[in-house]
Design a protein around this motif. Structure first.
Motif, mmCIF file in Angstrom:
data_model
loop_
_atom_site.group_PDB
_atom_site.id
_atom_site.type_symbol
_atom_site.label_atom_id
_atom_site.label_comp_id
_atom_site.label_asym_id
_atom_site.label_seq_id
_atom_site.Cartn_x
_atom_site.Cartn_y
_atom_site.Cartn_z
ATOM 1 N N VAL A 608 -0.117 -29.155 11.318
ATOM 2 C CA VAL A 608 1.006 -28.020 10.901
ATOM 3 C C VAL A 608 1.410 -27.536 12.168
ATOM 4 C CG1 VAL A 608 -0.349 -27.330 8.848
ATOM 5 C CG2 VAL A 608 -1.193 -26.653 10.837
ATOM 6 N N PRO A 609 2.561 -26.770 12.155
ATOM 7 C CA PRO A 609 3.150 -26.265 13.232
ATOM 8 C C PRO A 609 2.612 -24.857 13.558
ATOM 9 C CG PRO A 609 4.920 -26.329 11.316
ATOM 10 C CD PRO A 609 3.293 -26.740 10.950
ATOM 11 N N PHE A 610 2.345 -24.680 14.902
ATOM 12 C CA PHE A 610 1.856 -23.342 15.313
ATOM 13 C C PHE A 610 2.966 -22.870 16.104
ATOM 14 C CE2 PHE A 610 -2.407 -21.224 16.327
ATOM 15 C CZ PHE A 610 -1.591 -19.911 17.058
ATOM 16 N N ALA A 611 3.554 -21.459 15.793
ATOM 17 C CA ALA A 611 4.439 -20.796 16.749
ATOM 18 C C ALA A 611 4.114 -19.781 17.647
ATOM 19 C CB ALA A 611 5.402 -20.332 15.836
ATOM 20 N N PHE A 612 4.370 -19.911 18.828
ATOM 21 C CA PHE A 612 4.153 -18.743 19.770
ATOM 22 C C PHE A 612 5.682 -18.105 19.805
ATOM 23 C CE2 PHE A 612 0.139 -19.638 21.539
ATOM 24 C CZ PHE A 612 -0.190 -20.973 21.222
ATOM 25 N N VAL A 613 5.500 -16.742 19.538
ATOM 26 C CA VAL A 613 6.685 -15.946 19.788
ATOM 27 C C VAL A 613 6.788 -14.693 20.391
ATOM 28 C CG1 VAL A 613 8.329 -14.797 18.005
ATOM 29 C CG2 VAL A 613 6.834 -16.412 16.981
ATOM 30 N N VAL A 614 8.017 -14.639 21.256
ATOM 31 C CA VAL A 614 8.186 -13.639 21.889
ATOM 32 C C VAL A 614 9.189 -12.603 21.519
ATOM 33 C CG1 VAL A 614 9.012 -13.056 24.328
ATOM 34 C CG2 VAL A 614 7.665 -14.949 24.279
ATOM 35 N N LEU A 615 8.637 -11.313 21.353
ATOM 36 C CA LEU A 615 9.685 -10.547 20.734
ATOM 37 C C LEU A 615 9.995 -9.521 21.593
ATOM 38 C CD1 LEU A 615 7.321 -9.148 17.598
ATOM 39 C CD2 LEU A 615 9.205 -10.963 17.823
ATOM 40 N N HIS A 646 0.965 -20.992 11.562
ATOM 41 C CA HIS A 646 0.285 -19.683 12.318
ATOM 42 C C HIS A 646 1.650 -19.069 13.233
ATOM 43 C CE1 HIS A 646 -3.812 -21.129 11.753
ATOM 44 N NE2 HIS A 646 -3.167 -22.420 11.558
ATOM 45 N N PHE A 647 1.514 -17.902 13.322
ATOM 46 C CA PHE A 647 2.276 -17.158 14.369
ATOM 47 C C PHE A 647 1.552 -16.592 15.270
ATOM 48 C CE2 PHE A 647 5.549 -17.979 10.784
ATOM 49 C CZ PHE A 647 6.677 -18.217 11.335
#
Ligand code: PRX
Length: 705
Positions: A608-615, A646-647
């Motif tokens: 599954v994709p796991f996303a790391f997000v910078v806001l 996941h985020f």
């Protein structure tokens, strides 16, 4: 015989008994490989059902032909011949198995380093003739398709005669709307006889189809239509899957707003609900009924395009993989027969959707070229209950069952009684495709579903390879199958494992980048509109070889085990996805300056994709609101299955000094193996790692609550 299927009642329920049949006598070394030559029951070491069944002996190839000579060779010699004398091997196969309008003059003209791949040069043929007319001449009432509709027990059977007639009506419809040889046509339909007829109608007139999986969003569909410059789209008012309606026509309406190349949208009625029709829209059933059921086939060059199929790569934009006529058809028909031990009278059950390559090769082209009865499965493995597959096997008397590990992993969580209560004695071969099959799933499939008596073949291949390249069968008689291993290269396939310096690894018990060092007829010819990308992606990494993007291990016995992708492509429920594609979708959010997506293991979906997000610092909305907007973005830009599971919001991403994101580190953080970070000398600011580990730790704790 009762008419089973006609354009007027395409979607209606109707059943008949399948005609007893014998297929075309394709003699090509079939005697050798598909049957044990031990004289009677009980004598084969493996106790294969093939030895015990009463299938009539296939006709012996006429003396003096290549086939006659080849049919005397052992499997080992045949494989060797396919590599040492490919012209002889493939030339005789093509001449024997396909019907040509004009015979080919040269077997191949290939140079892998420059991405030049041509097979059966100078030959002309028509794929739809090979899939339909040749069978109609011999057994018009043989069942070609069994459409296993979403509603259990409402299957529809379509004979070769009916499928030819519908294909011709559809081909004439396309022609009368200005579709000509070389034009691209998008097919956005659920698995159905009409979707198959649409593919074959394109093949009949020389149009190039591009089937788009009916789960893709309107933007994903539009991107593909725009890239291929499609002139027409074929769709349905609605689809039905797992008891739920899918609004296909509405999705097409949204897509074609940005697709000026589309002149016509042909709409079929799958459900009662009338579609809202616009200016470009044509009611398919109505217009087809005005057209003749005969359509002269267009003679096509072996290397004319047959179809484009978009698939993900490691860069953002999906690529239109090009397959051509003769080589693809020959390769799918040969692999269909030999990998699955297909024989006359079998009911071939491949559960894939026609929107993927597995559906193209082993629901449509391979089986139909071999005159098989092929199952079109419209539903899901758990609708209306987890016994659906096995109830279908019992009702349709399926002989080969070909499915994805993700479905098996889902089903093995239920009680065995969901399998055992149905009669599976018709099954002879089991197959797995699309992703690595774990041992638990393999053993469950083999012993619970197959009662330990059916060979289970783990088949490795790709959209680009056209058909199965590595699989346990065919093999010498009695050769055992190693669980959860693809094992042996098919005829003409020469796998090579490459080391880090680009050197071919010799010997066994080694791992490396999986390449194929000789061309084969089923391989892709190009990326639509970007041949240079084709060369760069597949032939540049290891000059002179086709690079698969996968890693593999060669065991001490010389068998191949696929170890997974080596690039930024992940496999979610057997569906290939580029992490860059998901990142591109996420990056469209105005509050998100940067993201990095990786694949992580999942016990049912595989990955599954796991996303790391910078806001951004001063975003108006709270992070949970933004994360929901990000989920919606991926759904609209790609498809639901691509939405990250996941985020994790982080302040920064780990980067090299030149600004490249180090996904390897992110993977280690999520897998909790940061004790061994590997070479971090290029990392710009090592303190970022600690930051991300802490954020992940918090995330994990929150999730556990
Ligand atoms: O990583 C390999 C995996 O699926 C990729 C190809 O995906 P696609 O083009 O969508 O075609 C899927 C159906 C043929 C491969 O690069 N894959 C496919 N089959 C296997 C597999 N991985 C392990 N074992 C397999 N049997």
């Amino acid at each position: 015989m009762k008419t089973m299927w006609s354009p007027g009642k395409l979607w209606n329920k109707c059943r008949i008994n399948m005609a007893a049949h014998r297929s075309r006598g394709a003699g090509f070394f079939r005697t050798l490989l598909s049957r044990c030559r031990t004289p009677g029951p009980g004598l084969c070491q493996q106790q294969h059902r093939c030895c015990l069944s009463s299938v009539p002996a296939p006709p012996t190839p006429p003396p003096g032909t290549w086939s006659h000579q080849l049919s005397r060779l052992s499997h080992r010699d045949l494989y060797r011949l396919s590599l040492t004398d490919p012209d002889r091997f493939w030339g005789s196969a093509a001449a024997d198995r396909l019907r040509w309008v004009k015979p080919f003059e040269r077997v191949r003209d290939c140079e892998l380093s420059s991405g030049k791949i041509s097979w059966f040069l100078g030959g002309k043929l028509n794929v739809s003739v090979n899939c339909l007319d040749v069978h109609v001449e011999k057994h018009p009432e043989r069942v070609a398709l069994i459409w296993e509709r979403d509603e259990p027990g409402t299957e529809v059977k379509v004979t070769y005669r009916e499928l030819l007639e519908t294909t011709c009506r559809l081909a004439n419809t396309l022609k009368s709307h200005g579709i000509q040889k070389g034009d691209r046509v998008a097919i956005y339909m659920p698995v159905s006889p009409l979707a198959v007829a649409a593919m074959l109608a394109c093949a009949r007139i020389g149009a190039v189809h591009t089937v788009v999986f009916a789960g893709f969003s309107s933007e994903a569909l539009a991107g593909r239509i725009q890239d291929a410059q499609c002139k027409a789209v074929l769709t349905c008012n609605q689809g039905v899957r797992g008891g739920r309606l899918v609004h296909l026509k509405a999705t097409v309406d949204a897509a074609v707003k940005t697709c000026p190349s589309v002149q016509h949208v042909f709409v079929s009625q799958r459900t009662e609900q009338p579609a809202v029709m616009g200016e470009r829209d044509v009611s398919l059933e109505e217009v087809m009924s005005h057209h003749a059921s005969v359509c002269p086939p267009e003679p096509l060059d072996s290397e004319d395009f047959l179809f484009l199929l978009y698939t993900s790569g490691s860069t953002g934009k999906p690529k239109g993989i090009v397959h051509t006529q003769a080589g693809y058809l020959l390769y799918t028909s040969l692999t269909h027969q030999y990998v699955f031990d297909y024989r006359d009278g079998d009911v071939f059950g491949c559960m894939a959707d026609v929107g993927w390559i597995t559906g193209h090769s082993y629901v449509v082209y391979g089986p139909l070229c071999n005159g098989a009865t092929t199952v079109l499965f419209e539903s899901t493995p758990v609708y209306p209950d987890p016994g659906r597959y096995w109830e279908t096997v019992e009702r349709l008397r399926i002989t080969q069952f070909y499915g994805a590990p993700t479905a098996l992993r889902l089903l093995l969580k239920y009680d065995e009684s969901w399998v055992k209560k149905y009669d599976r004695s018709s099954l002879r071969t089991l197959g797995s495709v699309g992703e690595p099959i774990n041992h638990e799933a393999w053993h469950w499939f083999h012993s619970v579903v197959g009662d330990g008596r059916c060979p289970l073949v783990d088949t490795w291949w790709q959209t680009e390879t056209g058909g199965v390249c590595i699989a346990p069968r065919p093999a010498e008689e009695g050769a055992p199958i190693v669980p959860a291993m693809a094992m042996r290269p098919f005829f003409g396939i020469q796998p090579v494992l490459m080391g880090e310096e680009g050197e071919a690894l010799s010997g066994d018990s080694v791992s490396g980048a999986l390449c194929i060092s000789q061309p084969w007829p089923g391989m892709a010819r190009s990326i639509y509109g970007d041949h240079q990308r084709f060369i760069d992606a597949y032939f540049k990494p290891f000059p002179g070889h086709y690079f698969t993007g996968d890693g593999a291990y060669r065991s001490e016995d010389g068998y191949y085990q696929i170890t997974g992708r080596m690039d930024d492509v992940i496999n979610v429920s057997g569906h290939r996805l580029g992490t860059a594609e998901i990142e591109d979708a996420l990056d469209e959010h105005p509050a998100v300056p940067e993201t990095a997506v990786i694949g992580i293991p999942h016990d049912i979906k595989g990955e599954v994709p796991f996303a790391f997000v910078v806001l951004k610092e001063d975003v108006g909305d709270a992070p949970p609101v933004i994360l929901q907007q990000l989920r919606d973005l991926v759904t609209t830009k790609i498809a639901k299955y691509a939405v990250p599971e996941h985020f994790l919001v982080v302040k920064r991403l780990p980067k090299t000094r030149s600004g490249k994101i180090m996904r390897r580190i992110l993977r280690k953080v999520v897998m909790e193996t940061t004790g061994d970070l590997g070479d971090v000398s290029t990392l710009d600011d090592p303190s970022v790692v600690k930051e991300i580990i802490e954020a992940h730790e918090l995330y994990r704790k929150e999730k556990k609550k």
